[in-house]
Design a protein around this motif. Sequence first.
Motif, PDB file in Angstrom:
ATOM      1  N   TYR A  39      30.321  31.062  42.914  1.00  0.00           N
ATOM      2  CA  TYR A  39      30.676  31.274  44.313  1.00  0.00           C
ATOM      3  C   TYR A  39      31.774  32.318  44.404  1.00  0.00           C
ATOM      4  N   VAL A  40      31.582  33.296  45.272  1.00  0.00           N
ATOM      5  CA  VAL A  40      32.589  34.323  45.530  1.00  0.00           C
ATOM      6  C   VAL A  40      33.087  34.132  46.956  1.00  0.00           C
ATOM      7  N   PRO A  41      34.306  33.625  47.134  1.00  0.00           N
ATOM      8  CA  PRO A  41      34.817  33.417  48.492  1.00  0.00           C
ATOM      9  C   PRO A  41      34.906  34.737  49.254  1.00  0.00           C
ATOM     10  N   GLY A  42      34.782  34.662  50.557  1.00  0.00           N
ATOM     11  CA  GLY A  42      34.943  35.850  51.377  1.00  0.00           C
ATOM     12  C   GLY A  42      36.413  36.209  51.525  1.00  0.00           C
ATOM     13  N   PHE A  68      27.071  34.206  46.602  1.00  0.00           N
ATOM     14  CA  PHE A  68      26.935  33.799  45.208  1.00  0.00           C
ATOM     15  C   PHE A  68      26.599  35.024  44.375  1.00  0.00           C
ATOM     16  N   MET A  69      27.101  35.043  43.128  1.00  0.00           N
ATOM     17  CA  MET A  69      26.846  36.182  42.250  1.00  0.00           C
ATOM     18  C   MET A  69      26.433  35.685  40.878  1.00  0.00           C
ATOM     19  N   ASP A  70      25.485  36.395  40.257  1.00  0.00           N
ATOM     20  CA  ASP A  70      25.086  36.051  38.899  1.00  0.00           C
ATOM     21  C   ASP A  70      26.300  36.068  37.978  1.00  0.00           C
ATOM     22  N   THR A  71      26.386  35.069  37.115  1.00  0.00           N
ATOM     23  CA  THR A  71      27.498  34.993  36.182  1.00  0.00           C
ATOM     24  C   THR A  71      27.552  36.209  35.271  1.00  0.00           C
ATOM     25  N   HIS A  72      26.406  36.738  34.929  1.00  0.00           N
ATOM     26  CA  HIS A  72      26.342  37.882  34.012  1.00  0.00           C
ATOM     27  C   HIS A  72      25.163  38.773  34.387  1.00  0.00           C
ATOM     28  N   PRO A  73      25.099  39.970  33.815  1.00  0.00           N
ATOM     29  CA  PRO A  73      23.937  40.835  34.086  1.00  0.00           C
ATOM     30  C   PRO A  73      22.636  40.143  33.678  1.00  0.00           C
ATOM     31  N   VAL A  74      21.555  40.506  34.328  1.00  0.00           N
ATOM     32  CA  VAL A  74      20.237  39.974  33.989  1.00  0.00           C
ATOM     33  C   VAL A  74      19.929  40.339  32.533  1.00  0.00           C
ATOM     34  N   THR A  75      19.491  39.352  31.776  1.00  0.00           N
ATOM     35  CA  THR A  75      19.254  39.562  30.349  1.00  0.00           C
ATOM     36  C   THR A  75      17.822  40.017  30.072  1.00  0.00           C
ATOM     37  N   VAL A  76      17.613  40.438  28.839  1.00  0.00           N
ATOM     38  CA  VAL A  76      16.278  40.815  28.385  1.00  0.00           C
ATOM     39  C   VAL A  76      15.327  39.636  28.532  1.00  0.00           C
ATOM     40  N   THR A 154      26.124  44.830  47.384  1.00  0.00           N
ATOM     41  CA  THR A 154      26.655  46.094  47.893  1.00  0.00           C
ATOM     42  C   THR A 154      27.824  46.506  47.003  1.00  0.00           C
ATOM     43  N   GLU A 155      28.228  47.765  47.117  1.00  0.00           N
ATOM     44  CA  GLU A 155      29.404  48.207  46.359  1.00  0.00           C
ATOM     45  C   GLU A 155      30.640  47.396  46.746  1.00  0.00           C
ATOM     46  N   VAL A 156      30.785  47.140  48.036  1.00  0.00           N
ATOM     47  CA  VAL A 156      31.949  46.377  48.500  1.00  0.00           C
ATOM     48  C   VAL A 156      31.924  44.970  47.931  1.00  0.00           C
ATOM     49  N   GLU A 157      30.773  44.321  47.953  1.00  0.00           N
ATOM     50  CA  GLU A 157      30.684  42.973  47.379  1.00  0.00           C
ATOM     51  C   GLU A 157      31.017  42.987  45.894  1.00  0.00           C
ATOM     52  N   TRP A 158      30.495  43.981  45.176  1.00  0.00           N
ATOM     53  CA  TRP A 158      30.758  44.048  43.733  1.00  0.00           C
ATOM     54  C   TRP A 158      32.248  44.192  43.478  1.00  0.00           C
ATOM     55  N   GLU A 159      32.902  45.107  44.171  1.00  0.00           N
ATOM     56  CA  GLU A 159      34.330  45.311  43.926  1.00  0.00           C
ATOM     57  C   GLU A 159      35.159  44.122  44.400  1.00  0.00           C
ATOM     58  N   HIS A 160      34.770  43.511  45.505  1.00  0.00           N
ATOM     59  CA  HIS A 160      35.456  42.306  45.981  1.00  0.00           C
ATOM     60  C   HIS A 160      35.412  41.223  44.901  1.00  0.00           C
ATOM     61  N   ALA A 161      34.253  41.028  44.274  1.00  0.00           N
ATOM     62  CA  ALA A 161      34.128  40.039  43.203  1.00  0.00           C
ATOM     63  C   ALA A 161      34.937  40.440  41.984  1.00  0.00           C
ATOM     64  N   ALA A 162      34.932  41.731  41.653  1.00  0.00           N
ATOM     65  CA  ALA A 162      35.704  42.207  40.504  1.00  0.00           C
ATOM     66  C   ALA A 162      37.200  42.075  40.746  1.00  0.00           C
ATOM     67  N   ARG A 163      37.599  42.090  42.002  1.00  0.00           N
ATOM     68  CA  ARG A 163      39.007  41.863  42.351  1.00  0.00           C
ATOM     69  C   ARG A 163      39.284  40.381  42.567  1.00  0.00           C
ATOM     70  N   ASN A 164      38.372  39.553  42.076  1.00  0.00           N
ATOM     71  CA  ASN A 164      38.508  38.099  42.081  1.00  0.00           C
ATOM     72  C   ASN A 164      38.671  37.507  43.469  1.00  0.00           C
ATOM     73  N   ALA A 165      38.076  38.182  44.456  1.00  0.00           N
ATOM     74  CA  ALA A 165      38.024  37.699  45.845  1.00  0.00           C
ATOM     75  C   ALA A 165      39.406  37.477  46.441  1.00  0.00           C
ATOM     76  N   ARG A 166      40.418  38.165  45.891  1.00  0.00           N
ATOM     77  CA  ARG A 166      41.776  38.015  46.426  1.00  0.00           C
ATOM     78  C   ARG A 166      42.509  39.359  46.449  1.00  0.00           C
ATOM     79  N   ASP A 167      41.733  40.448  46.437  1.00  0.00           N
ATOM     80  CA  ASP A 167      42.310  41.788  46.498  1.00  0.00           C
ATOM     81  C   ASP A 167      43.292  42.035  45.361  1.00  0.00           C
ATOM     82  N   SER A 168      42.949  41.539  44.167  1.00  0.00           N
ATOM     83  CA  SER A 168      43.767  41.830  42.991  1.00  0.00           C
ATOM     84  C   SER A 168      43.844  43.334  42.797  1.00  0.00           C
ATOM     85  N   ARG A 169      45.006  43.842  42.461  1.00  0.00           N
ATOM     86  CA  ARG A 169      45.156  45.275  42.213  1.00  0.00           C
ATOM     87  C   ARG A 169      45.235  45.578  40.718  1.00  0.00           C
ATOM     88  N   ASP A 170      44.818  44.608  39.882  1.00  0.00           N
ATOM     89  CA  ASP A 170      44.734  44.868  38.456  1.00  0.00           C
ATOM     90  C   ASP A 170      43.747  45.990  38.198  1.00  0.00           C
TER      91      ASP A 170
END
Length: 301
Positions: A39-42, A68-76, A154-170
């Motif tokens: 689950y990726v919070p908004g 919701f987002m896949d835990t990892h990339p789709v595998t072979v 979307t690109e925004v959803e991907w980056e939002h998830a990568a920023r841990n849904a809290r606008d992390s600036r790491d």
Amino acid sequence: MLAALVAVAAFAAGWWLMARTGRAPLAPPPVAAPGGMVYVPGGSTRIGAEDGLPIERPVFTAEVAPFFMDTHPVTVAQFRQFVDATAYVTEAERLGDAAVYDSGSGGWRLVAGADWRHPRGPSATAAVDDHPVTQVSWNDAVAYAGWAGKRLPTEVEWEHAARNARDSRDRYAWGDALVEGGRHRANTWQGAFPGRDSGEDGYRSTSPVGAFGTTELGLADMGGNVWEWTADWFRPYAERGRPFEPGPASEKSQRGGSFMCHPSYCHGYRVSARSHSTPDSAFFHVGFRLVKDLPAADAET
């Protein structure tokens, strides 16, 4: 009784996170995540980086609905299930070749017979089941998504998830360092680029999904391993909101970087990094992961 115990456990976990990191725990999901997804919070997230490449600017703020987002990339192995069930033939298979990087020449070449089963060509090692599937075009990823009942982020959803849904600036989805306590946090290129990858992280090509741990949200490979297709056409951020009609040369955005990325070249495993290619292209370092919308009633809460 069970519900009460779960609530107590969640409360304790939240306080542990706050004590250790100084951050409040993320909101719990309103409904259980489907298998293999998190689950990726908004929330509100600043997209891009002022200290990044020009295509990562200007930074803008986006409001993101939960998903919701896949835990990892789709595998072979997962892609093989799709092919077995549908007899789907990828674009690389139909065209008869796909793009492979040649470390000897330092350039890309089309290799006859390269496809998702043999990403480097028919004479090379076969793709490994628990590695991300590659040599799949954007169109192939969309076909898989339709079969799986999901969609590309979307690109925004991907980056939002990568920023841990809290606008992390790491800089990265897991923090600010590629190596923490002597442990590599992503599958990337070590050594001088475009020379030979030294493989200090244990891999010179793709790695098993999840081999480098997960982020705060529980997502694996949100940096390195393979670039990931997104739903969006690649456009400068300054043109967001303007009318756009894609043409034959228009490209789709990719996120996350790959095992080929190096700080001297693209540094693509940074959270804000972007790449792009035409939707019919297939590469041995590009894959995808999918997202799924919450049920309408839960998304509104």
